[in-house]
Design a protein around this motif. Structure first.
Motif, PDB file in Angstrom:
ATOM      1  N   ILE A   1       0.828  -1.208   0.000  1.00  0.00           N
ATOM      2  CA  ILE A   1       0.000   0.000   0.000  1.00  0.00           C
ATOM      3  C   ILE A   1       0.862   1.257   0.000  1.00  0.00           C
ATOM      4  O   ILE A   1       0.431   2.321  -0.400  1.00  0.00           O
ATOM      5  N   LEU A   2       2.116   1.161   0.455  1.00  0.00           N
ATOM      6  CA  LEU A   2       3.065   2.274   0.407  1.00  0.00           C
ATOM      7  C   LEU A   2       4.324   1.806  -0.293  1.00  0.00           C
ATOM      8  O   LEU A   2       4.853   0.737   0.015  1.00  0.00           O
ATOM      9  N   GLU A   3       4.804   2.621  -1.226  1.00  0.00           N
ATOM     10  CA  GLU A   3       6.020   2.246  -1.958  1.00  0.00           C
ATOM     11  C   GLU A   3       6.814   3.505  -2.300  1.00  0.00           C
ATOM     12  O   GLU A   3       6.243   4.525  -2.689  1.00  0.00           O
ATOM     13  N   THR A   4       8.125   3.422  -2.136  1.00  0.00           N
ATOM     14  CA  THR A   4       9.013   4.454  -2.670  1.00  0.00           C
ATOM     15  C   THR A   4       9.864   3.813  -3.755  1.00  0.00           C
ATOM     16  O   THR A   4      10.299   2.669  -3.621  1.00  0.00           O
ATOM     17  N   ARG A   5      10.100   4.566  -4.810  1.00  0.00           N
ATOM     18  CA  ARG A   5      10.918   4.068  -5.922  1.00  0.00           C
ATOM     19  C   ARG A   5      12.046   5.053  -6.206  1.00  0.00           C
ATOM     20  O   ARG A   5      11.806   6.162  -6.670  1.00  0.00           O
ATOM     21  N   GLY A   6      13.239   4.641  -5.864  1.00  0.00           N
ATOM     22  CA  GLY A   6      14.419   5.427  -6.196  1.00  0.00           C
ATOM     23  C   GLY A   6      14.457   6.811  -5.587  1.00  0.00           C
ATOM     24  O   GLY A   6      14.954   7.755  -6.209  1.00  0.00           O
ATOM     25  N   ILE A   7      13.973   6.941  -4.346  1.00  0.00           N
ATOM     26  CA  ILE A   7      13.943   8.262  -3.713  1.00  0.00           C
ATOM     27  C   ILE A   7      15.373   8.743  -3.411  1.00  0.00           C
ATOM     28  O   ILE A   7      16.157   8.052  -2.764  1.00  0.00           O
ATOM     29  N   THR A   8      15.667   9.949  -3.898  1.00  0.00           N
ATOM     30  CA  THR A   8      16.935  10.618  -3.615  1.00  0.00           C
ATOM     31  C   THR A   8      16.626  12.030  -3.141  1.00  0.00           C
ATOM     32  O   THR A   8      15.768  12.703  -3.719  1.00  0.00           O
ATOM     33  N   VAL A   9      17.312  12.450  -2.075  1.00  0.00           N
ATOM     34  CA  VAL A   9      17.140  13.805  -1.540  1.00  0.00           C
ATOM     35  C   VAL A   9      18.528  14.424  -1.374  1.00  0.00           C
ATOM     36  O   VAL A   9      19.374  13.867  -0.669  1.00  0.00           O
ATOM     37  N   ARG A  10      18.725  15.560  -2.024  1.00  0.00           N
ATOM     38  CA  ARG A  10      20.003  16.274  -1.918  1.00  0.00           C
ATOM     39  C   ARG A  10      19.786  17.626  -1.253  1.00  0.00           C
ATOM     40  O   ARG A  10      18.830  18.328  -1.544  1.00  0.00           O
ATOM     41  N   PHE A  11      20.696  17.986  -0.363  1.00  0.00           N
ATOM     42  CA  PHE A  11      20.745  19.325   0.210  1.00  0.00           C
ATOM     43  C   PHE A  11      22.075  19.934  -0.225  1.00  0.00           C
ATOM     44  O   PHE A  11      23.112  19.665   0.388  1.00  0.00           O
ATOM     45  N   GLY A  12      22.058  20.704  -1.303  1.00  0.00           N
ATOM     46  CA  GLY A  12      23.303  21.195  -1.870  1.00  0.00           C
ATOM     47  C   GLY A  12      24.136  20.019  -2.358  1.00  0.00           C
ATOM     48  O   GLY A  12      23.676  19.192  -3.140  1.00  0.00           O
ATOM     49  N   GLY A  13      25.365  19.907  -1.875  1.00  0.00           N
ATOM     50  CA  GLY A  13      26.221  18.803  -2.278  1.00  0.00           C
ATOM     51  C   GLY A  13      26.071  17.561  -1.417  1.00  0.00           C
ATOM     52  O   GLY A  13      26.712  16.538  -1.679  1.00  0.00           O
ATOM     53  N   HIS A  14      25.222  17.640  -0.386  1.00  0.00           N
ATOM     54  CA  HIS A  14      25.037  16.493   0.520  1.00  0.00           C
ATOM     55  C   HIS A  14      23.861  15.644   0.067  1.00  0.00           C
ATOM     56  O   HIS A  14      22.758  16.155  -0.136  1.00  0.00           O
ATOM     57  N   VAL A  15      24.088  14.340  -0.074  1.00  0.00           N
ATOM     58  CA  VAL A  15      23.021  13.411  -0.437  1.00  0.00           C
ATOM     59  C   VAL A  15      22.511  12.762   0.848  1.00  0.00           C
ATOM     60  O   VAL A  15      23.180  11.913   1.444  1.00  0.00           O
ATOM     61  N   ALA A  16      21.312  13.172   1.282  1.00  0.00           N
ATOM     62  CA  ALA A  16      20.746  12.662   2.535  1.00  0.00           C
ATOM     63  C   ALA A  16      20.063  11.317   2.345  1.00  0.00           C
ATOM     64  O   ALA A  16      20.063  10.471   3.255  1.00  0.00           O
ATOM     65  N   VAL A  17      19.452  11.126   1.188  1.00  0.00           N
ATOM     66  CA  VAL A  17      18.805   9.852   0.842  1.00  0.00           C
ATOM     67  C   VAL A  17      19.224   9.508  -0.575  1.00  0.00           C
ATOM     68  O   VAL A  17      19.160  10.363  -1.468  1.00  0.00           O
ATOM     69  N   LYS A  18      19.647   8.276  -0.794  1.00  0.00           N
ATOM     70  CA  LYS A  18      20.207   7.889  -2.085  1.00  0.00           C
ATOM     71  C   LYS A  18      19.515   6.655  -2.651  1.00  0.00           C
ATOM     72  O   LYS A  18      19.706   5.542  -2.168  1.00  0.00           O
ATOM     73  N   ASP A  19      18.646   6.884  -3.638  1.00  0.00           N
ATOM     74  CA  ASP A  19      18.051   5.796  -4.423  1.00  0.00           C
ATOM     75  C   ASP A  19      17.393   4.741  -3.539  1.00  0.00           C
ATOM     76  O   ASP A  19      17.648   3.552  -3.655  1.00  0.00           O
ATOM     77  N   VAL A  20      16.519   5.182  -2.635  1.00  0.00           N
ATOM     78  CA  VAL A  20      15.882   4.266  -1.683  1.00  0.00           C
ATOM     79  C   VAL A  20      14.532   3.793  -2.216  1.00  0.00           C
ATOM     80  O   VAL A  20      13.654   4.598  -2.525  1.00  0.00           O
ATOM     81  N   SER A  21      14.386   2.492  -2.293  1.00  0.00           N
ATOM     82  CA  SER A  21      13.127   1.862  -2.718  1.00  0.00           C
ATOM     83  C   SER A  21      12.688   0.882  -1.629  1.00  0.00           C
ATOM     84  O   SER A  21      13.411  -0.063  -1.313  1.00  0.00           O
ATOM     85  N   ILE A  22      11.534   1.146  -1.036  1.00  0.00           N
ATOM     86  CA  ILE A  22      10.991   0.241  -0.024  1.00  0.00           C
ATOM     87  C   ILE A  22       9.513   0.030  -0.293  1.00  0.00           C
ATOM     88  O   ILE A  22       8.878   0.812  -1.004  1.00  0.00           O
ATOM     89  N   GLN A  23       8.973  -1.028   0.280  1.00  0.00           N
ATOM     90  CA  GLN A  23       7.545  -1.315   0.208  1.00  0.00           C
ATOM     91  C   GLN A  23       7.033  -1.621   1.603  1.00  0.00           C
ATOM     92  O   GLN A  23       7.727  -2.247   2.409  1.00  0.00           O
ATOM     93  N   VAL A  24       5.811  -1.163   1.888  1.00  0.00           N
ATOM     94  CA  VAL A  24       5.151  -1.440   3.160  1.00  0.00           C
ATOM     95  C   VAL A  24       3.796  -2.054   2.850  1.00  0.00           C
ATOM     96  O   VAL A  24       2.979  -1.433   2.165  1.00  0.00           O
TER      97      VAL A  24
END
Length: 217
Positions: A1-24
């Motif tokens: 019912i919940l899925e992330t596909r390739g989530i990436t979060v950048r703050f300037g040059g810092h990558v806080a989340v890198k290509d995260v895929s999960i399912q719940v």
């Protein structure tokens, strides 16, 4: 019912989340663990719409919600608690739940009996004995449960919990584990960020390990 596909979060040059895929899945407790700074809360913020991803998508019940604001995701059944307690400290435990119920009724097609549902959730979460105390006067461990109960007042399909056992005694954690297991047995999808590894190992059917923003295992 919940899925992330390739989530990436950048703050300037810092990558806080890198290509995260999960399912719940429905009726399960999914764990998200890792050291401080691993990107767990940032991922939660992206799922709930508080943080825009640099790349990737979020799906709720098969629908792409990546561009939807938080309130629309909440109306689809997404609820959460926060690492830092976010309660109405000038109100009683009961009124914290009632506020959530009133807001739900004002913004949802499916109305609930606020008084009856408040009483039910107070009993379910073991808060009836402190229902009329101000939140500011109760211990942190029980205040964590109040936040969960308030989230449940929105009748969610998915519950995201950010370090909900923080500040709980051993007995409170045992009771909390039973509560979450029961909620999952009733069909709720739960995703849990937690540093209490024995709790995670006890109640989670799937565990994702994050470090430096990426899934290790």
């Amino acid at each position: 019912i919940l899925e992330t596909r390739g989530i990436t979060v950048r703050f300037g040059g810092h990558v806080a989340v890198k290509d995260v895929s999960i399912q719940v899945g429905r009726g399960t407790v999914t764990g998200l663990i890792g050291p401080n700074g691993a990107g767990k809360t940032t991922l939660f913020n992206t799922i709930t719409g508080l943080q825009k991803p640099s790349a990737g998508k979020v799906f709720v019940d098969g629908r792409d919600v990546t561009t939807l604001p938080p309130f629309k995701r909440a109306r689809m059944g997404l609820a959460r608690t926060f690492q830092r307690l976010e309660l109405f400290v000038s109100l009683s435990v009961r009124d914290n739940l009632r506020v959530a119920g009133d807001i739900h009724n004002a913004n949802s097609r499916g109305r609930i009996d606020v008084e009856a549902e408040t009483d039910r959730l107070l009993r379910l979460t073991g808060l009836s004995d402190i229902a009329d105390q101000d939140v500011s006067d109760i211990p942190t461990g029980r205040a964590r449960v109040v936040e969960v109960a308030r989230a449940l007042m929105t009748d969610p399909q998915i519950l995201l919990l950010d370090e909900p056992a923080s500040g709980q005694t051993e007995q409170e954690t045992e009771e909390f584990a039973a509560l979450l297991t029961g909620l999952a047995d009733d069909g709720l999808a739960i995703c849990l960020v937690e540093h209490d590894i024995p709790l995670v190992m006890k109640i989670c059917s799937t565990i994702h390990v994050l470090d430096y923003g990426a899934v290790l295992a």
